[in-house]
Design a protein around this motif. Sequence first.
Motif, mmCIF file in Angstrom:
data_model
loop_
_atom_site.group_PDB
_atom_site.id
_atom_site.type_symbol
_atom_site.label_atom_id
_atom_site.label_comp_id
_atom_site.label_asym_id
_atom_site.label_seq_id
_atom_site.Cartn_x
_atom_site.Cartn_y
_atom_site.Cartn_z
ATOM 1 N N SER A 176 36.117 40.150 33.958
ATOM 2 C CA SER A 176 35.209 39.905 35.051
ATOM 3 C C SER A 176 34.187 39.677 34.757
ATOM 4 C CB SER A 176 35.962 42.322 35.483
ATOM 5 O OG SER A 176 34.746 42.564 33.840
ATOM 6 N N CYS A 177 34.011 39.271 33.441
ATOM 7 C CA CYS A 177 32.409 38.739 33.384
ATOM 8 C C CYS A 177 32.663 37.206 34.348
ATOM 9 C CB CYS A 177 32.239 38.733 31.720
ATOM 10 S SG CYS A 177 32.120 40.052 31.010
ATOM 11 N N ASP A 178 30.986 36.597 34.180
ATOM 12 C CA ASP A 178 30.532 35.403 34.841
ATOM 13 C C ASP A 178 30.963 34.966 33.876
ATOM 14 O OD1 ASP A 178 29.854 37.380 37.001
ATOM 15 O OD2 ASP A 178 27.733 36.500 36.576
ATOM 16 N N TYR A 179 31.347 33.626 33.793
ATOM 17 C CA TYR A 179 31.540 32.059 33.251
ATOM 18 C C TYR A 179 30.312 32.080 32.388
ATOM 19 C CZ TYR A 179 32.460 27.220 31.984
ATOM 20 O OH TYR A 179 32.502 25.939 31.097
ATOM 21 N N HIS B 69 48.063 38.999 38.827
ATOM 22 C CA HIS B 69 47.699 38.067 39.273
ATOM 23 C C HIS B 69 46.383 37.086 38.882
ATOM 24 C CE1 HIS B 69 48.547 33.882 41.695
ATOM 25 N NE2 HIS B 69 47.945 34.037 41.359
ATOM 26 N N ILE B 70 46.699 35.733 37.700
ATOM 27 C CA ILE B 70 45.709 35.396 37.932
ATOM 28 C C ILE B 70 45.731 34.012 37.649
ATOM 29 C CG2 ILE B 70 44.563 37.226 35.547
ATOM 30 C CD1 ILE B 70 45.675 35.877 33.575
ATOM 31 N N GLU B 71 44.797 32.865 37.761
ATOM 32 C CA GLU B 71 44.622 31.958 37.453
ATOM 33 C C GLU B 71 43.777 31.503 36.794
ATOM 34 O OE1 GLU B 71 45.190 29.796 41.884
ATOM 35 O OE2 GLU B 71 45.808 31.295 42.318
ATOM 36 N N GLY B 72 43.665 30.099 36.301
ATOM 37 C CA GLY B 72 42.354 29.120 35.029
ATOM 38 C C GLY B 72 42.036 28.002 36.116
ATOM 39 N N GLN B 73 41.296 27.102 35.780
ATOM 40 C CA GLN B 73 40.865 26.088 35.768
ATOM 41 C C GLN B 73 40.311 25.791 35.005
ATOM 42 O OE1 GLN B 73 42.002 23.139 38.161
ATOM 43 N NE2 GLN B 73 41.854 22.297 36.915
ATOM 44 N N ALA C 113 37.335 28.163 30.855
ATOM 45 C CA ALA C 113 37.865 27.704 32.725
ATOM 46 C C ALA C 113 37.933 28.782 32.826
ATOM 47 C CB ALA C 113 39.291 28.147 32.065
ATOM 48 N N ARG C 114 37.679 28.672 34.219
ATOM 49 C CA ARG C 114 36.443 29.285 35.332
ATOM 50 C C ARG C 114 38.139 30.173 36.104
ATOM 51 N NH1 ARG C 114 31.886 28.232 36.129
ATOM 52 N NH2 ARG C 114 31.562 25.304 36.233
ATOM 53 N N ALA C 115 38.067 31.235 36.181
ATOM 54 C CA ALA C 115 38.954 32.116 36.905
ATOM 55 C C ALA C 115 38.572 31.682 38.169
ATOM 56 C CB ALA C 115 39.138 33.175 36.425
ATOM 57 N N ALA C 116 40.071 31.198 38.700
ATOM 58 C CA ALA C 116 40.324 30.710 39.820
ATOM 59 C C ALA C 116 40.541 31.918 40.481
ATOM 60 C CB ALA C 116 41.349 29.781 40.503
ATOM 61 N N ASN C 117 41.538 33.049 40.380
ATOM 62 C CA ASN C 117 42.103 34.242 41.298
ATOM 63 C C ASN C 117 41.885 35.200 39.870
ATOM 64 O OD1 ASN C 117 42.314 35.983 43.155
ATOM 65 N ND2 ASN C 117 44.664 34.917 43.965
ATOM 66 N N ASN D 281 35.293 34.198 34.229
ATOM 67 C CA ASN D 281 36.083 33.515 33.222
ATOM 68 C C ASN D 281 37.193 33.721 32.785
ATOM 69 O OD1 ASN D 281 34.135 32.389 30.722
ATOM 70 N ND2 ASN D 281 35.933 34.024 29.488
ATOM 71 N N ALA D 282 37.319 32.485 31.973
ATOM 72 C CA ALA D 282 38.595 32.059 31.835
ATOM 73 C C ALA D 282 38.590 31.770 31.138
ATOM 74 C CB ALA D 282 39.911 31.373 33.044
#
Length: 206
Positions: free
Chosen positions: A17-20, A142-146, A174-178, A196-197
Amino acid sequence: MTASKWQVEGQYYENCSCDYVCPCVPGQMMSKPSKGWCTFAMGFRIERGRFGDVPLDGLGFVVLAHTPEEMAKGNWSVGLVVDERATHEQREAITGIASGSAGGPMAAVGGLVSKFLGVETAPIEFKRDGVSWSVNAKDKIHIEGQGAFGLDPTRGPLQLSNTGHPAADTFSLARAANSQVTALGLSWSDASGRNNAQYAPFSRPG
């Protein structure tokens, strides 16, 4: 749990849940999380693994946790979602590995956990397309990352090394998309794209 030698390797994916970029690892867990608290989901796809005589190949699990303030202050709440295909013996083995009760890297953060939220099961699906990935556990997770890139994207995603992270010492940013979590009493939803991811191959002995 009876002490057994174990080894697992595969792919690891995490959203928090932290910011990237998440401040917790560079701050040695003493930095305040971006929102003052942190919820994270760490998905593990075991490609090859064994706990004593129990094979773990092809199974997956997700560690869910909530920390109410700086991670180093403790009071973590941690739970586990395990692939529903796992037998009782395999579920017990994965619980031992993921909780640190069977030794290994997760044991190093065991003293920070004040509440174990339990174990739930669900079908877990991992998808990967280059630097894009997702982890799904039915209606629970459900988690997604780019993958995130620097000034020269041809050099591949940005990485952090020598982190001491229990999942992987070096991982790609990575950046969390969802991010959607509704399990084990935890609820977290964020589709802002600002979170963050991170991800990496993992290989851990116990």
